[in-house]
Design a protein around this motif. Structure first.
Motif, PDB file in Angstrom:
ATOM      1  N   LEU A 114      -9.362   4.568   5.028  1.00 13.34           N
ATOM      2  CA  LEU A 114      -8.450   3.477   4.636  1.00 13.34           C
ATOM      3  C   LEU A 114      -9.083   2.110   4.856  1.00 13.34           C
ATOM      4  O   LEU A 114      -8.722   1.143   4.196  1.00 13.34           O
TER       5      LEU A 114
ATOM      6  N   LEU B 284       0.777   4.985   0.492  1.00 15.60           N
ATOM      7  CA  LEU B 284      -0.164   5.885   1.146  1.00 15.60           C
ATOM      8  C   LEU B 284       0.347   7.315   1.113  1.00 15.60           C
ATOM      9  O   LEU B 284       1.401   7.617   1.684  1.00 15.60           O
TER      10      LEU B 284
ATOM     11  N   THR C 250      -4.509  12.349   3.384  1.00 16.81           N
ATOM     12  CA  THR C 250      -4.872  10.936   3.292  1.00 16.81           C
ATOM     13  C   THR C 250      -4.683  10.290   4.655  1.00 16.81           C
ATOM     14  O   THR C 250      -5.592   9.658   5.170  1.00 16.81           O
TER      15      THR C 250
ATOM     16  N   TYR D 278       0.855  -1.186   0.000  1.00 16.22           N
ATOM     17  CA  TYR D 278       0.000   0.000   0.000  1.00 16.22           C
ATOM     18  C   TYR D 278       0.895   1.241   0.000  1.00 16.22           C
ATOM     19  O   TYR D 278       1.614   1.478   0.968  1.00 16.22           O
TER      20      TYR D 278
ATOM     21  N   VAL E 145      -6.327   5.556  10.827  1.00 18.68           N
ATOM     22  CA  VAL E 145      -4.985   5.385  10.256  1.00 18.68           C
ATOM     23  C   VAL E 145      -4.122   4.431  11.074  1.00 18.68           C
ATOM     24  O   VAL E 145      -3.512   3.508  10.521  1.00 18.68           O
TER      25      VAL E 145
ATOM     26  N   MET F 205      -8.705   9.201  -2.459  1.00 18.97           N
ATOM     27  CA  MET F 205      -9.147   9.470  -1.090  1.00 18.97           C
ATOM     28  C   MET F 205      -9.943  10.763  -1.082  1.00 18.97           C
ATOM     29  O   MET F 205      -9.474  11.800  -1.559  1.00 18.97           O
TER      30      MET F 205
ATOM     31  N   ILE G 221      -2.944   5.200  -2.863  1.00 17.41           N
ATOM     32  CA  ILE G 221      -4.051   6.019  -2.377  1.00 17.41           C
ATOM     33  C   ILE G 221      -3.568   7.458  -2.271  1.00 17.41           C
ATOM     34  O   ILE G 221      -2.551   7.738  -1.631  1.00 17.41           O
TER      35      ILE G 221
END
Length: 173
Positions: free
Chosen positions: A169, A5, A10, A3, A66, A152, A130
């Motif tokens: 998420l 991120l 985000t 992932y 998160v 996002m 993302i």
């Protein structure tokens, strides 16, 4: 699985953080200079905050799910952040200094897809990216078409329409 991120907007509520910074006494000198919050430069903002943050002061600006998500995915998470590396590192280290195995890529002023394209073979497949910025999603799509993209939208909006929209998420596969 990996992932990638995005950090600001985000993982981190950047707007609330900036409001917090501007409430600090050091902010007054910058208001006098600009008379407008929107005219403040990143250098000004970083000078307001760089006078040191208390240990874990910035954890309050991390979106609610998160830390849970990062615990769930462990070393499969890679934070990738655009912007002044010194400033980004200051924020990220304040939040995650006690979190083991957090990988971070600081792109400085390069777009994320351009940075990842040379490194992509190092990461476990499938790869998910993302971000809240359309320009970063477009860039990742151009340079790394094998990456699955998610937009996002922390504001609850519908999104651009080209990628699946998530608001948390925890909406990820």
């Amino acid at each position: 699985m990996t992932y990638f991120l995005d950090f600001d907007r985000t993982l981190f509520d950047t707007d609330a953080f900036i409001t917090h910074l501007l409430s600090r006494p050091q902010a007054n000198q910058f208001y006098k200079k600009s008379k407008n919050q929107l005219e403040l430069t990143i250098k000004d903002i970083s000078n307001i905050g760089a006078s040191a943050f208390d240990s874990n002061e910035l954890i309050q600006f991390v979106y609610p799910e998160v830390l849970q998500f990062l615990r769930m995915v462990g070393s499969e998470a890679v934070i990738i952040t655009y912007g002044n590396p010194t400033w980004q590192k200051l924020k990220i280290e304040n939040i995650f200094m006690k979190t083991p195995r957090i990988s971070v890529i600081y792109t400085d002023d390069k777009r994320k897809g351009e940075v990842v394209t040379d490194k992509i073979s190092q990461y476990n497949k499938p790869i998910i990216f993302i971000d809240d910025k359309i320009s970063e999603l477009e860039n990742m799509e151009k340079y790394c078409p094998q990456v699955q993209l998610f937009e996002m939208r922390r504001d609850g909006g519908v999104g651009d329409g080209r990628w699946q929209v998530i608001h948390s998420l925890l909406d990820l596969p």
